[in-house]
Design an enzyme around this catalytic site. Sequence first.
Site, PDB file in Angstrom:
ATOM      1  N   THR A   1     -16.182  -5.596  -0.622  1.00 31.26           N
ATOM      2  CA  THR A   1     -16.098  -5.675   0.835  1.00 31.26           C
ATOM      3  C   THR A   1     -16.643  -4.414   1.504  1.00 31.26           C
ATOM      4  O   THR A   1     -16.598  -3.325   0.909  1.00 31.26           O
ATOM      5  CB  THR A   1     -14.620  -5.863   1.244  1.00 31.26           C
ATOM      6  OG1 THR A   1     -14.498  -5.698   2.648  1.00 31.26           O
ATOM      7  CG2 THR A   1     -13.704  -4.841   0.574  1.00 31.26           C
ATOM      8  N   ASP A   2     -17.076  -4.562   2.745  1.00 31.53           N
ATOM      9  CA  ASP A   2     -17.535  -3.381   3.500  1.00 31.53           C
ATOM     10  C   ASP A   2     -16.370  -2.457   3.867  1.00 31.53           C
ATOM     11  O   ASP A   2     -16.577  -1.320   4.280  1.00 31.53           O
ATOM     12  CB  ASP A   2     -18.293  -3.801   4.761  1.00 31.53           C
ATOM     13  CG  ASP A   2     -17.498  -4.672   5.723  1.00 31.53           C
ATOM     14  OD1 ASP A   2     -16.330  -4.990   5.437  1.00 31.53           O
ATOM     15  OD2 ASP A   2     -18.062  -5.043   6.788  1.00 31.53           O
ATOM     16  N   GLU A   3     -15.131  -2.957   3.723  1.00 30.05           N
ATOM     17  CA  GLU A   3     -13.974  -2.137   4.125  1.00 30.05           C
ATOM     18  C   GLU A   3     -13.791  -0.900   3.259  1.00 30.05           C
ATOM     19  O   GLU A   3     -13.033  -0.001   3.628  1.00 30.05           O
ATOM     20  CB  GLU A   3     -12.691  -2.963   4.053  1.00 30.05           C
ATOM     21  CG  GLU A   3     -12.689  -4.091   5.022  1.00 30.05           C
ATOM     22  CD  GLU A   3     -11.297  -4.658   5.241  1.00 30.05           C
ATOM     23  OE1 GLU A   3     -10.314  -3.991   4.901  1.00 30.05           O
ATOM     24  OE2 GLU A   3     -11.224  -5.772   5.759  1.00 30.05           O
TER      25      GLU A   3
ATOM     26  N   TYR B   1      -5.257  -2.760   0.935  1.00 28.31           N
ATOM     27  CA  TYR B   1      -6.255  -3.736   0.467  1.00 28.31           C
ATOM     28  C   TYR B   1      -7.593  -3.043   0.191  1.00 28.31           C
ATOM     29  O   TYR B   1      -8.149  -3.156  -0.902  1.00 28.31           O
ATOM     30  CB  TYR B   1      -6.446  -4.856   1.505  1.00 28.31           C
ATOM     31  CG  TYR B   1      -7.732  -5.637   1.318  1.00 28.31           C
ATOM     32  CD1 TYR B   1      -7.909  -6.445   0.201  1.00 28.31           C
ATOM     33  CD2 TYR B   1      -8.789  -5.539   2.232  1.00 28.31           C
ATOM     34  CE1 TYR B   1      -9.102  -7.158   0.008  1.00 28.31           C
ATOM     35  CE2 TYR B   1      -9.966  -6.238   2.060  1.00 28.31           C
ATOM     36  CZ  TYR B   1     -10.119  -7.041   0.946  1.00 28.31           C
ATOM     37  OH  TYR B   1     -11.291  -7.729   0.750  1.00 28.31           O
TER      38      TYR B   1
HETATM   39  P1  NAD Z   1      -9.049 -15.760  -0.613  1.00 29.53           P
HETATM   40  O1  NAD Z   1      -7.763 -15.053  -0.407  1.00 29.53           O
HETATM   41  O2  NAD Z   1      -9.390 -16.910   0.276  1.00 29.53           O
HETATM   42  O3  NAD Z   1      -9.111 -16.321  -2.117  1.00 29.53           O
HETATM   43  C1  NAD Z   1      -8.724 -15.553  -3.208  1.00 29.53           C
HETATM   44  C2  NAD Z   1      -8.582 -16.476  -4.422  1.00 29.53           C
HETATM   45  O4  NAD Z   1      -8.225 -15.655  -5.546  1.00 29.53           O
HETATM   46  C3  NAD Z   1      -7.466 -17.535  -4.257  1.00 29.53           C
HETATM   47  O5  NAD Z   1      -7.927 -18.777  -4.716  1.00 29.53           O
HETATM   48  C4  NAD Z   1      -6.343 -17.013  -5.155  1.00 29.53           C
HETATM   49  O6  NAD Z   1      -5.535 -18.031  -5.716  1.00 29.53           O
HETATM   50  C5  NAD Z   1      -7.137 -16.274  -6.229  1.00 29.53           C
HETATM   51  N1  NAD Z   1      -6.327 -15.222  -6.854  1.00 29.53           N
HETATM   52  C6  NAD Z   1      -5.559 -14.281  -6.232  1.00 29.53           C
HETATM   53  N2  NAD Z   1      -4.944 -13.516  -7.147  1.00 29.53           N
HETATM   54  C7  NAD Z   1      -5.332 -13.963  -8.369  1.00 29.53           C
HETATM   55  C8  NAD Z   1      -5.033 -13.577  -9.704  1.00 29.53           C
HETATM   56  N3  NAD Z   1      -4.208 -12.558  -9.966  1.00 29.53           N
HETATM   57  N4  NAD Z   1      -5.630 -14.242 -10.709  1.00 29.53           N
HETATM   58  C9  NAD Z   1      -6.469 -15.282 -10.471  1.00 29.53           C
HETATM   59  N5  NAD Z   1      -6.764 -15.706  -9.219  1.00 29.53           N
HETATM   60  C10 NAD Z   1      -6.216 -15.059  -8.185  1.00 29.53           C
HETATM   61  O7  NAD Z   1     -10.167 -14.649  -0.579  1.00 29.53           O
HETATM   62  P2  NAD Z   1     -11.664 -14.727  -0.018  1.00 29.53           P
HETATM   63  O8  NAD Z   1     -11.652 -14.436   1.429  1.00 29.53           O
HETATM   64  O9  NAD Z   1     -12.322 -15.936  -0.536  1.00 29.53           O
HETATM   65  O10 NAD Z   1     -12.287 -13.433  -0.733  1.00 29.53           O
HETATM   66  C11 NAD Z   1     -12.903 -13.551  -2.004  1.00 29.53           C
HETATM   67  C12 NAD Z   1     -13.461 -12.192  -2.404  1.00 29.53           C
HETATM   68  O11 NAD Z   1     -14.397 -11.769  -1.437  1.00 29.53           O
HETATM   69  C13 NAD Z   1     -12.392 -11.099  -2.471  1.00 29.53           C
HETATM   70  O12 NAD Z   1     -12.716 -10.271  -3.558  1.00 29.53           O
HETATM   71  C14 NAD Z   1     -12.561 -10.344  -1.169  1.00 29.53           C
HETATM   72  O13 NAD Z   1     -12.175  -8.996  -1.331  1.00 29.53           O
HETATM   73  C15 NAD Z   1     -14.058 -10.466  -0.961  1.00 29.53           C
HETATM   74  N6  NAD Z   1     -14.540 -10.414   0.424  1.00 29.53           N
HETATM   75  C16 NAD Z   1     -14.000 -11.231   1.370  1.00 29.53           C
HETATM   76  C17 NAD Z   1     -14.514 -11.218   2.665  1.00 29.53           C
HETATM   77  C18 NAD Z   1     -13.976 -12.130   3.746  1.00 29.53           C
HETATM   78  O14 NAD Z   1     -14.354 -11.973   4.901  1.00 29.53           O
HETATM   79  N7  NAD Z   1     -13.124 -13.092   3.427  1.00 29.53           N
HETATM   80  C19 NAD Z   1     -15.589 -10.362   2.974  1.00 29.53           C
HETATM   81  C20 NAD Z   1     -16.103  -9.521   1.976  1.00 29.53           C
HETATM   82  C21 NAD Z   1     -15.574  -9.569   0.704  1.00 29.53           C
HETATM   83  O1  DAU Z   2     -14.869  -6.880   6.275  1.00 33.28           O
HETATM   84  C1  DAU Z   2     -14.587  -7.720   5.215  1.00 33.28           C
HETATM   85  C2  DAU Z   2     -13.116  -8.069   5.212  1.00 33.28           C
HETATM   86  O2  DAU Z   2     -12.912  -8.964   6.308  1.00 33.28           O
HETATM   87  C3  DAU Z   2     -12.649  -8.701   3.910  1.00 33.28           C
HETATM   88  O3  DAU Z   2     -12.744  -7.748   2.893  1.00 33.28           O
HETATM   89  C4  DAU Z   2     -11.207  -9.193   4.016  1.00 33.28           C
HETATM   90  O4  DAU Z   2     -10.849  -9.885   2.835  1.00 33.28           O
HETATM   91  C5  DAU Z   2     -11.108 -10.135   5.197  1.00 33.28           C
HETATM   92  O5  DAU Z   2      -9.769 -10.555   5.371  1.00 33.28           O
HETATM   93  C6  DAU Z   2     -11.608  -9.445   6.461  1.00 33.28           C
HETATM   94  O6  DAU Z   2     -10.716  -8.345   6.840  1.00 33.28           O
HETATM   95  P1  DAU Z   2     -10.268  -8.113   8.370  1.00 33.28           P
HETATM   96  O7  DAU Z   2      -9.023  -7.357   8.368  1.00 33.28           O
HETATM   97  O8  DAU Z   2     -11.418  -7.625   9.172  1.00 33.28           O
HETATM   98  O9  DAU Z   2     -10.033  -9.677   8.773  1.00 33.28           O
HETATM   99  P2  DAU Z   2      -8.905 -10.428   9.589  1.00 33.28           P
HETATM  100  O10 DAU Z   2      -9.344 -11.853   9.680  1.00 33.28           O
HETATM  101  O11 DAU Z   2      -7.546 -10.160   9.082  1.00 33.28           O
HETATM  102  O12 DAU Z   2      -9.026  -9.754  11.047  1.00 33.28           O
HETATM  103  C7  DAU Z   2     -10.264  -9.684  11.730  1.00 33.28           C
HETATM  104  C8  DAU Z   2     -10.030  -8.858  13.003  1.00 33.28           C
HETATM  105  O13 DAU Z   2      -9.191  -9.611  13.899  1.00 33.28           O
HETATM  106  C9  DAU Z   2      -9.291  -7.550  12.775  1.00 33.28           C
HETATM  107  O14 DAU Z   2      -9.803  -6.591  13.693  1.00 33.28           O
HETATM  108  C10 DAU Z   2      -7.844  -7.873  13.109  1.00 33.28           C
HETATM  109  C11 DAU Z   2      -7.983  -8.903  14.210  1.00 33.28           C
HETATM  110  N1  DAU Z   2      -6.929  -9.941  14.315  1.00 33.28           N
HETATM  111  C12 DAU Z   2      -6.534 -10.579  13.186  1.00 33.28           C
HETATM  112  C13 DAU Z   2      -5.607 -11.598  13.249  1.00 33.28           C
HETATM  113  C14 DAU Z   2      -5.145 -12.323  12.007  1.00 33.28           C
HETATM  114  C15 DAU Z   2      -6.428 -10.278  15.566  1.00 33.28           C
HETATM  115  O15 DAU Z   2      -6.794  -9.702  16.602  1.00 33.28           O
HETATM  116  N2  DAU Z   2      -5.514 -11.298  15.635  1.00 33.28           N
HETATM  117  C16 DAU Z   2      -5.084 -11.968  14.531  1.00 33.28           C
HETATM  118  O16 DAU Z   2      -4.249 -12.888  14.669  1.00 33.28           O
END
Ligand code: NAD
Ligand code: DAU
Length: 364
Positions: free
Chosen positions: A152-154, A179
């Site tokens: 992730t970019d975080e 995280y």
């Molecule tokens: P998500 O939470 O929707 O899905 C995570 C999946 O991993 C789920 O199916 C869960 O059951 C499985 N999981 C969790 N713990 C586990 C374990 N111990 N063993 C096996 N499986 C397990 O997450 P997502 O949003 O699809 O993110 C997927 C990947 O992408 C993560 O590595 C996250 O850090 C990265 N990522 C997410 C975002 C985003 O915006 N969602 C952006 C950049 C990177």
């Molecule tokens: O940047 C990549 C990341 O983006 C991933 O690594 C994470 O897995 C993914 O969850 C996401 O992280 P954020 O914390 O940016 O996403 P989230 O959807 O939780 O929140 C997006 C923005 O919205 C953040 O600034 C918090 C805000 N927010 C979130 C929720 C749930 C609100 O204002 N209201 C809300 O109810």
Amino acid sequence: MSTEANTRTFTHLLVTGGAGFIGSNFVHRTLATRPEVKIHVLDALTYAANPDNLKTEEGIPLEEAYPGRFTFTKGDIVNSAVVDDVVGELAREASGGDGRTSGAAIVHCAAESHNDNSLVDPGVFARTNVEGTVNLAAAAVRHNVFLHHISTDEVFGDLALDDPQRFTTATPYRPSSPYSASKASADHFIRAFIRSKGLRATVSNCSNNYGPRQHPEKFIPRQITALIEGKKPRLYGQGLNVRDWIHVDDHNDAVWTILEKGTEGETYLIGADGERSNIQVVRDLLRIFGQQPNAFLHVTDRPGHDRRYAIDPISIRSLGWEPVYWSFDAGLRETVAWYQNNQQWWKEARVASEEKYSQTEREL
Ligand code: NAD
Ligand code: DAU
């Protein structure tokens, strides 16, 4: 695997976390568009997964919809014996019995992924995101399997709202939540395994994804599902924090580009020039739902809330990838339609996540 002109071919993939948001979209898209590829999913089916993610839109299990091309193991990546079994089996299948494992790769998506949860229970983030990743890297080395690590970019922390710079591959790591600290640690382990244990791998750090099958705890689906239920969107603090949005299909296409063309050992930053403040996104959604621009609530801010993420996508663009979803509005409308048409998919999960939020969140 052919490495000529920096191209690789993979026929057998292990997708960890394939029942979650990004992983399941990767699985569906790959099965639909790459008939030569077989997929095995390893997923613990935590609260974040939805078993329906492993079915087609018509409700047919992927095993039946794609006979011989899709298999599933329910298992925890923190369990090194399970990981070794599954990676070993992948290597054997790909080798066709001759000991070569060149067509096999792990696409590592499994993680605890929600910042708010990491503030409440950081331990599970360390176990899954760090220990689980170490187990996969070790098994990949043992069985000589390629690994793509989804990050992730975080990991770079945040930027000032007016900073002219964006994140690049040279930006130092400065994670701010449990995280992002766990993801940063996992990235370091992958690079250490590349340098000192012969791991064949690539890494990508992507910005915020949106699209179908995202858990309703996350920002965009939380607001869409609230609006469908006739409730108001909930903005943390003033809503001025900025995220850099990318459609999940664009992210997953970039992952395939890296698998096939990325340089071994390299890191790629994936983003689609999609910076928007949270309040802008809420107003976009209110417009789509035909509501007034101020029909939302301000609620308790997230402790340590990162102000802004922004990706300079030059590294991934250099491989020839570019996003298909140039219009955020069009992608958002499609996503809204998906949540409207799949209400049984999110109802139960939304009740559970709103219950969690109600423990800490108050209207301002
Ligand atoms: P998500 O939470 O929707 O899905 C995570 C999946 O991993 C789920 O199916 C869960 O059951 C499985 N999981 C969790 N713990 C586990 C374990 N111990 N063993 C096996 N499986 C397990 O997450 P997502 O949003 O699809 O993110 C997927 C990947 O992408 C993560 O590595 C996250 O850090 C990265 N990522 C997410 C975002 C985003 O915006 N969602 C952006 C950049 C990177
Ligand atoms: O940047 C990549 C990341 O983006 C991933 O690594 C994470 O897995 C993914 O969850 C996401 O992280 P954020 O914390 O940016 O996403 P989230 O959807 O939780 O929140 C997006 C923005 O919205 C953040 O600034 C918090 C805000 N927010 C979130 C929720 C749930 C609100 O204002 N209201 C809300 O109810």
